[in-house]
Scaffold this motif. Structure first.
Motif, mmCIF file in Angstrom:
data_model
loop_
_atom_site.group_PDB
_atom_site.id
_atom_site.type_symbol
_atom_site.label_atom_id
_atom_site.label_comp_id
_atom_site.label_asym_id
_atom_site.label_seq_id
_atom_site.Cartn_x
_atom_site.Cartn_y
_atom_site.Cartn_z
ATOM 1 N N MET A 8 -74.486 -77.425 47.402
ATOM 2 C CA MET A 8 -73.648 -76.245 47.595
ATOM 3 C C MET A 8 -73.136 -76.163 49.027
ATOM 4 N N LEU A 9 -74.001 -76.501 49.995
ATOM 5 C CA LEU A 9 -73.589 -76.426 51.393
ATOM 6 C C LEU A 9 -72.451 -77.404 51.678
ATOM 7 N N LEU A 10 -72.591 -78.623 51.174
ATOM 8 C CA LEU A 10 -71.549 -79.614 51.403
ATOM 9 C C LEU A 10 -70.260 -79.207 50.698
ATOM 10 N N ARG A 11 -70.382 -78.687 49.480
ATOM 11 C CA ARG A 11 -69.200 -78.246 48.740
ATOM 12 C C ARG A 11 -68.475 -77.122 49.490
ATOM 13 N N SER A 12 -69.255 -76.213 50.078
ATOM 14 C CA SER A 12 -68.661 -75.118 50.851
ATOM 15 C C SER A 12 -67.930 -75.658 52.082
ATOM 16 N N TYR A 13 -68.521 -76.656 52.716
ATOM 17 C CA TYR A 13 -67.891 -77.248 53.908
ATOM 18 C C TYR A 13 -66.588 -77.950 53.533
ATOM 19 N N LEU A 14 -66.618 -78.684 52.432
ATOM 20 C CA LEU A 14 -65.406 -79.389 52.000
ATOM 21 C C LEU A 14 -64.303 -78.395 51.623
ATOM 22 N N PHE A 15 -64.691 -77.278 51.026
ATOM 23 C CA PHE A 15 -63.709 -76.233 50.719
ATOM 24 C C PHE A 15 -63.132 -75.659 52.006
ATOM 25 N N HIS A 16 -63.992 -75.503 53.016
ATOM 26 C CA HIS A 16 -63.546 -75.019 54.328
ATOM 27 C C HIS A 16 -62.508 -75.977 54.935
ATOM 28 N N LEU A 17 -62.751 -77.277 54.810
ATOM 29 C CA LEU A 17 -61.785 -78.254 55.322
ATOM 30 C C LEU A 17 -60.463 -78.153 54.569
ATOM 31 N N LYS A 18 -60.562 -77.900 53.275
ATOM 32 C CA LYS A 18 -59.353 -77.771 52.472
ATOM 33 C C LYS A 18 -58.536 -76.558 52.888
ATOM 34 N N THR A 19 -59.215 -75.454 53.208
ATOM 35 C CA THR A 19 -58.502 -74.244 53.632
ATOM 36 C C THR A 19 -57.839 -74.435 54.990
ATOM 37 N N ARG A 20 -58.301 -75.426 55.750
ATOM 38 C CA ARG A 20 -57.661 -75.741 57.042
ATOM 39 C C ARG A 20 -56.458 -76.660 56.861
ATOM 40 N N ASN A 21 -56.145 -76.959 55.614
ATOM 41 C CA ASN A 21 -54.997 -77.807 55.268
ATOM 42 C C ASN A 21 -55.154 -79.236 55.768
ATOM 43 N N LEU A 22 -56.395 -79.717 55.807
ATOM 44 C CA LEU A 22 -56.613 -81.113 56.155
ATOM 45 C C LEU A 22 -56.226 -81.977 54.959
ATOM 46 N N SER A 23 -55.891 -83.221 55.237
ATOM 47 C CA SER A 23 -55.407 -84.107 54.180
ATOM 48 C C SER A 23 -56.525 -84.446 53.204
ATOM 49 N N PRO A 24 -56.170 -84.730 51.959
ATOM 50 C CA PRO A 24 -57.179 -85.128 50.971
ATOM 51 C C PRO A 24 -57.995 -86.334 51.418
ATOM 52 N N SER A 25 -57.371 -87.277 52.124
ATOM 53 C CA SER A 25 -58.115 -88.456 52.582
ATOM 54 C C SER A 25 -59.139 -88.083 53.636
ATOM 55 N N THR A 26 -58.822 -87.114 54.497
ATOM 56 C CA THR A 26 -59.777 -86.651 55.515
ATOM 57 C C THR A 26 -60.967 -85.964 54.857
ATOM 58 N N ILE A 27 -60.695 -85.146 53.853
ATOM 59 C CA ILE A 27 -61.761 -84.433 53.145
ATOM 60 C C ILE A 27 -62.642 -85.417 52.380
ATOM 61 N N LYS A 28 -62.017 -86.404 51.762
ATOM 62 C CA LYS A 28 -62.783 -87.424 51.023
ATOM 63 C C LYS A 28 -63.662 -88.219 51.978
ATOM 64 N N ALA A 29 -63.133 -88.531 53.183
ATOM 65 C CA ALA A 29 -63.926 -89.267 54.165
ATOM 66 C C ALA A 29 -65.127 -88.439 54.617
ATOM 67 N N ALA A 30 -64.911 -87.150 54.850
ATOM 68 C CA ALA A 30 -66.016 -86.271 55.259
ATOM 69 C C ALA A 30 -67.111 -86.257 54.206
ATOM 70 N N GLU A 31 -66.711 -86.172 52.953
ATOM 71 C CA GLU A 31 -67.695 -86.179 51.873
ATOM 72 C C GLU A 31 -68.461 -87.500 51.840
ATOM 73 N N GLY A 32 -67.752 -88.596 52.026
ATOM 74 C CA GLY A 32 -68.397 -89.907 51.987
ATOM 75 C C GLY A 32 -69.406 -90.111 53.103
ATOM 76 N N PHE A 33 -69.093 -89.614 54.287
ATOM 77 C CA PHE A 33 -70.001 -89.800 55.421
ATOM 78 C C PHE A 33 -71.160 -88.804 55.406
ATOM 79 N N LEU A 34 -70.967 -87.641 54.835
ATOM 80 C CA LEU A 34 -72.028 -86.632 54.830
ATOM 81 C C LEU A 34 -72.978 -86.752 53.643
ATOM 82 N N ASN A 35 -72.498 -87.311 52.555
ATOM 83 C CA ASN A 35 -73.323 -87.414 51.347
ATOM 84 C C ASN A 35 -74.663 -88.115 51.580
ATOM 85 N N PRO A 36 -74.691 -89.270 52.279
ATOM 86 C CA PRO A 36 -75.982 -89.954 52.480
ATOM 87 C C PRO A 36 -77.004 -89.074 53.204
ATOM 88 N N PHE A 37 -76.541 -88.287 54.165
ATOM 89 C CA PHE A 37 -77.470 -87.422 54.899
ATOM 90 C C PHE A 37 -77.945 -86.273 54.021
#
Length: 255
Positions: free
Chosen positions: A1-30
Motif C-alpha cells: 500500500m505504501l509503494l502504491r501510494s507513492y507511485l500515485f503521488h508521482l502520477k499526480t506530479r505528472n511524471l512520465s509513465p516510464s519514470t513511474i515504472k522505473a521507480a516501482e522497479g527500483f523500490l520493489n526489491p526493498f
C-alpha cells in the motif's frame, strides 16, 4: 500500500509513465524484503552494500535516489517521524572514460548502411539523426512524421516531459528525407520495421548490429556522447549545447 501510494503521488506530479515504472522497479526489491515503516538506516545501508556486489555503482546510486524520494514522501505524509535515509550517504560513482567515435569510425559506421534497400536507408537515417542532433534514444523513437519541420528541424519530447526543437545538418536531413520517401507520408511514428513502429529495443538492436559490422561495441548513448564531444571540440557554446541536449544546466557537459 505504501509503494502504491507513492507511485500515485508521482502520477499526480505528472511524471512520465516510464519514470513511474522505473521507480516501482527500483523500490520493489526493498519493499519486498523490508518493512518500510520500521526499516533503519543500518537496514538500508546493508541493502545497498549487497547491491554493490551485484550491480554497477551507477545502478546502486539509482536505488539510493529512489529510496530517498520514497522516504521523503513517507516523512511528508507523516507515516514516519524519523527519516532513515537522511544519514545514508550517497554512493560514490567512480569516474569513467566516456567513449566517443572518432571521424574514421563514424565514416565506417555510416558506410555500413551504404545500400538502397529499406533497412539501409532507415538505419542510415537513424544513425545520422542521432549523431547530428544528440537526441536520446527515447526521443528518437517517439518522433512522428508531424514532428519533422520543413525548415530542417525536428521536435522531440524529452526528459521532464518537455518539448524542444533541434536542427539537422544537410546530410542528416537528406538521409531522413530519403527514408521518408520509402516510408511514405502516412502520419505516425517515423521509424518503422516489419511489425510496425520501432521500440527502444528495436532501435538499440539497429545500433548494436551496425556497430558490430565495423567491430565496435556500440550503444545509442555513445552516439549522443559523440555529438556532445564534436560540438565542444568545434567551439560550440555550452549554453547552446544544454538547450540542444535538453539539459537543465551546463554541468552535464563537464561529465
Amino acid at each position: 500500500m505504501l509503494l502504491r501510494s507513492y507511485l500515485f503521488h508521482l502520477k499526480t506530479r505528472n511524471l512520465s509513465p516510464s519514470t513511474i515504472k522505473a521507480a516501482e522497479g527500483f523500490l520493489n526489491p526493498f519493499v519486498r524484503s523490508h518493512e518500510p515503516l520500521t526499516a533503519t538506516r543500518h537496514d538500508i545501508e546493508l541493502f545497498l552494500t549487497d547491491l554493490f556486489d551485484r550491480c554497477r555503482p551507477s545502478t546502486v546510486w539509482t536505488y539510493w535516489r529512489h529510496l530517498k524520494g520514497f522516504y521523503k514522501f513517507l516523512e511528508t505524509e507523516g507515516d514516519i517521524e524519523n527519516n532513515p535515509m537522511k544519514h545514508v550517504a550517497r554512493p560514490v560513482i567512480p569516474p569513467t572514460e566516456v567513449r566517443v567515435l572518432n571521424p574514421e569510425e563514424v565514416r565506417n559506421l555510416l558506410g555500413s548502411c551504404n545500400g538502397r534497400n529499406k533497412d539501409d536507408r532507415r538505419d542510415l537515417a537513424v544513425l545520422m539523426v542521432m549523431i547530428d542532433s544528440g537526441v536520446r534514444l527515447s526521443e528518437l523513437v517517439g518522433m512522428t512524421v508531424e514532428d519533422i519541420g520543413q525548415d530542417g528541424t525536428i521536435r522531440v519530447f524529452g526528459k521532464g516531459r518537455k518539448w524542444r526543437t533541434v536542427a539537422l545538418g544537410v546530410e542528416s536531413g537528406s538521409a531522413l528525407n530519403r527514408w521518408l520517401r520509402i516510408r511514405g507520408n502516412a502520419p505516425g511514428a517515423v521509424w518503422l520495421g516489419r511489425k510496425g513502429a520501432l521500440t527502444n529495443y528495436g532501435v538499440r538492436r539497429i545500433v548494436v548490429r551496425r556497430g558490430a559490422q565495423i567491430g565496435i561495441d556500440l550503444n545509442p548513448h555513445m552516439l549522443r556522447h559523440t555529438f556532445v564531444y564534436q560540438w565542444l571540440r568545434n567551439g560550440g557554446a555550452e549554453v547552446d549545447l544544454a538547450k540542444l541536449c535538453g539539459w537543465t544546466s551546463t554541468r552535464m557537459a563537464e561529465k
